[in-house]
Write a protein that holds these residues in place. Structure first.
Motif, mmCIF file in Angstrom:
data_model
loop_
_atom_site.group_PDB
_atom_site.id
_atom_site.type_symbol
_atom_site.label_atom_id
_atom_site.label_comp_id
_atom_site.label_asym_id
_atom_site.label_seq_id
_atom_site.Cartn_x
_atom_site.Cartn_y
_atom_site.Cartn_z
ATOM 1 N N LEU A 104 2.971 11.233 -14.823
ATOM 2 C CA LEU A 104 4.162 11.212 -13.864
ATOM 3 C C LEU A 104 4.398 12.287 -13.161
ATOM 4 N N SER A 105 4.404 12.394 -11.849
ATOM 5 C CA SER A 105 4.782 13.620 -11.158
ATOM 6 C C SER A 105 5.879 13.237 -10.340
ATOM 7 N N ALA A 106 5.830 13.762 -9.140
ATOM 8 C CA ALA A 106 7.085 13.433 -7.921
ATOM 9 C C ALA A 106 6.586 13.475 -6.644
ATOM 10 N N LEU A 107 7.096 12.770 -5.859
ATOM 11 C CA LEU A 107 6.854 12.983 -4.328
ATOM 12 C C LEU A 107 7.444 14.340 -4.067
ATOM 13 N N HIS A 153 3.151 9.942 -8.019
ATOM 14 C CA HIS A 153 4.034 10.796 -7.216
ATOM 15 C C HIS A 153 5.175 9.744 -6.695
ATOM 16 N N PRO A 154 6.077 9.282 -7.349
ATOM 17 C CA PRO A 154 7.323 8.300 -6.831
ATOM 18 C C PRO A 154 8.216 9.236 -6.029
ATOM 19 N N GLY A 155 9.147 8.391 -5.357
ATOM 20 C CA GLY A 155 10.443 9.144 -4.705
ATOM 21 C C GLY A 155 11.509 9.074 -5.782
ATOM 22 N N LEU A 156 12.708 9.019 -5.345
ATOM 23 C CA LEU A 156 13.697 9.157 -6.111
ATOM 24 C C LEU A 156 13.857 7.813 -6.917
ATOM 25 N N LEU A 157 14.005 8.025 -8.311
ATOM 26 C CA LEU A 157 13.619 6.903 -9.150
ATOM 27 C C LEU A 157 14.700 6.171 -9.453
ATOM 28 N N GLY A 158 14.660 4.693 -9.454
ATOM 29 C CA GLY A 158 15.680 3.617 -9.805
ATOM 30 C C GLY A 158 15.237 2.815 -11.019
ATOM 31 N N ARG A 175 0.627 11.160 4.456
ATOM 32 C CA ARG A 175 1.356 9.855 4.908
ATOM 33 C C ARG A 175 2.958 10.192 5.036
ATOM 34 N N PRO A 176 3.646 9.945 6.024
ATOM 35 C CA PRO A 176 5.017 10.204 6.163
ATOM 36 C C PRO A 176 5.667 9.303 5.149
ATOM 37 N N ALA A 177 6.530 9.649 4.502
ATOM 38 C CA ALA A 177 7.732 8.859 3.714
ATOM 39 C C ALA A 177 8.674 8.727 4.266
ATOM 40 N N PRO A 178 9.459 7.664 3.609
ATOM 41 C CA PRO A 178 10.896 7.593 4.162
ATOM 42 C C PRO A 178 11.619 8.737 4.264
ATOM 43 N N ARG A 179 12.637 9.107 4.765
ATOM 44 C CA ARG A 179 13.432 10.057 4.681
ATOM 45 C C ARG A 179 14.189 10.408 3.476
ATOM 46 N N TRP A 180 14.577 9.176 2.628
ATOM 47 C CA TRP A 180 14.950 9.125 1.244
ATOM 48 C C TRP A 180 14.301 8.276 0.610
ATOM 49 N N PRO A 181 13.108 8.689 0.084
ATOM 50 C CA PRO A 181 11.874 7.715 -0.592
ATOM 51 C C PRO A 181 12.513 7.297 -1.739
ATOM 52 N N HIS A 182 12.397 6.000 -2.193
ATOM 53 C CA HIS A 182 12.721 5.284 -3.250
ATOM 54 C C HIS A 182 11.721 4.630 -3.985
ATOM 55 N N THR A 183 11.819 4.843 -5.408
ATOM 56 C CA THR A 183 10.817 3.984 -6.267
ATOM 57 C C THR A 183 11.433 3.469 -7.441
ATOM 58 N N LEU A 206 -1.408 9.846 -6.092
ATOM 59 C CA LEU A 206 -1.068 8.760 -5.629
ATOM 60 C C LEU A 206 0.306 8.652 -5.404
ATOM 61 N N LEU A 207 0.964 8.391 -4.166
ATOM 62 C CA LEU A 207 2.148 7.958 -3.718
ATOM 63 C C LEU A 207 2.476 6.738 -4.055
ATOM 64 N N VAL A 208 3.533 6.740 -4.586
ATOM 65 C CA VAL A 208 3.952 5.205 -4.953
ATOM 66 C C VAL A 208 5.353 5.116 -4.616
ATOM 67 N N LEU A 209 5.673 4.040 -3.795
ATOM 68 C CA LEU A 209 7.088 3.971 -3.005
ATOM 69 C C LEU A 209 7.599 2.430 -3.003
ATOM 70 N N SER A 210 8.616 2.111 -3.322
ATOM 71 C CA SER A 210 9.131 0.712 -3.439
ATOM 72 C C SER A 210 9.423 0.194 -1.995
ATOM 73 N N VAL A 211 8.425 0.328 -1.156
ATOM 74 C CA VAL A 211 8.722 -0.275 0.199
ATOM 75 C C VAL A 211 7.469 -0.890 0.745
ATOM 76 N N PRO A 212 7.312 -1.865 1.433
ATOM 77 C CA PRO A 212 6.026 -2.338 1.982
ATOM 78 C C PRO A 212 5.187 -1.489 2.619
ATOM 79 N N GLN A 213 5.903 -0.430 3.480
ATOM 80 C CA GLN A 213 5.149 0.490 4.206
ATOM 81 C C GLN A 213 6.298 1.554 4.483
ATOM 82 N N ALA A 214 5.742 2.963 4.658
ATOM 83 C CA ALA A 214 6.527 3.924 5.023
ATOM 84 C C ALA A 214 7.295 3.656 6.461
ATOM 85 N N SER A 215 8.600 4.180 6.509
ATOM 86 C CA SER A 215 9.247 3.904 7.722
ATOM 87 C C SER A 215 9.842 5.359 8.160
#
Length: 215
Positions: A104-107, A153-158, A175-183, A206-215
Motif C-alpha cells: 500500500l502506497s499513496a497517490l 496508490h490510492p487517493g484519500l482513503l475512505g 493519467r490526471p486524477a481528480p483534484r481531490w482523489p478519493h479511494t 497502480l493508481l486505484v480511485l473510486s471513480v469510473p474514470q478520472a475527471s
C-alpha cells in the motif's frame, strides 16, 4: 492461498483481511499488538516488530504472498515506517521463499505525483512530504529485490462501500486524477486481491480511485 498481512490492525489492513477471508484465503496477521487483530476462523495473529527479521521470517513461512498495509500515525509523521518495514519484509520474503509482495502506497508518491493536480498536489508537497518521502525510500528497495512486487496508490482513503468498477491505471502513465482523489479502502482491498496472481502487474505502480474514470 495463505497471505501474510502487515498492518492488519489498521483500517486498510482490516479491509484486506476481511476481503481475503471472504475469498477463502488464510491470513497471517503480523502485528506489534496481536491482541488488536480481529479474530476469526482462518486468521492467525503473530506478534512481531517491523525490524524483527527472525519473527517476520517465521511468520511468512508457508505463505504465498505478503500484503503490506502499513500507515504512518499522524502524531509521528517522520517515523521511518516504510524504510524499516520494507527492508525487513524483503529479507524475510527471500528467507521464507515468498516471491509475491503487494504494498500500500499513496497517490503522489514517486512518479505518481505526475497524476496529481491542485489542490491535492499542494497537500502532497507540504503536509504529506515526510511520510511520502518515507514511502519513496522504502519502495525503492523493491526495485532490484528479485521479488514480484506491485505498489498500490490510492487517493484519500475512505470507509465507504466498494465501488462497482474502481479506476485502476498504470501509475507511470501520468493519467490526471481528480483534484481531490478519493479511494474506498474496500476498493484497495479488492484490487490487491484481484492482482495477487496477475503477472502483468509485477513491477508496476497502480493508481486505484473510486471513480469510473478520472475527471
Amino acid at each position: 492461498m495463505r497471505i501474510a498481512v502487515l498492518g492488519a490492525t489498521g483500517r486498510t489492513g482490516r479491509a484486506v483481511a476481511s476481503a481475503a477471508l471472504a475469498a477463502g484465503y488464510e491470513i497471517v496477521a503480523y502485528a506489534r499488538r496481536p491482541e488488536a487483530v480481529v479474530r476469526s476462523d482462518g486468521v492467525h495473529a503473530v506478534a512481531g516488530e517491523l525490524d524483527d527479521l527472525g519473527a517476520m521470517t517465521a511468520a511468512l513461512a508457508g505463505c504465498d504472498a505478503v500484503i503490506v498495509a502499513l500507515g504512518v500515525k499522524a502524531t509521528h509523521p517522520n517515523a521511518p515506517v516504510m524504510r524499516t518495514a520494507m527492508r525487513t519484509a524483503i529479507s524475510a520474503c527471500r528467507a521464507a521463499g515468498v516471491r509475491r509482495i503487494i504494498v500500500l502506497s499513496a497517490l503522489g508518491v514517486g512518479e505518481t505525483l505526475a497524476s496529481t493536480r491542485f489542490p491535492y498536489r499542494l497537500v502532497v508537497r507540504t503536509a504529506l512530504i515526510a511520510p511520502f518521502r518515507d514511502h519513496v525510500a522504502g519502495e525503492s528497495l523493491l526495485v532490484g529485490s528479485g521479488l514480484e512486487w506491485t505498489t498500490i496508490h490510492p487517493g484519500l482513503l475512505g470507509d465507504g462501500p466498494a465501488t462497482a468498477h474502481p479506476l485502476v491505471a498504470d501509475g507511470a502513465a501520468g493519467r490526471p486524477a481528480p483534484r481531490w482523489p478519493h479511494t474506498e479502502r474496500a476498493d484497495v482491498a479488492a484490487v490487491m486481491l484481484r492482482v495477487i496472481d496477475d503477472p502483468a502487474t509485477f513491477g508496476r505502480r497502480l493508481l486505484v480511485l473510486s471513480v469510473p474514470q478520472a475527471s
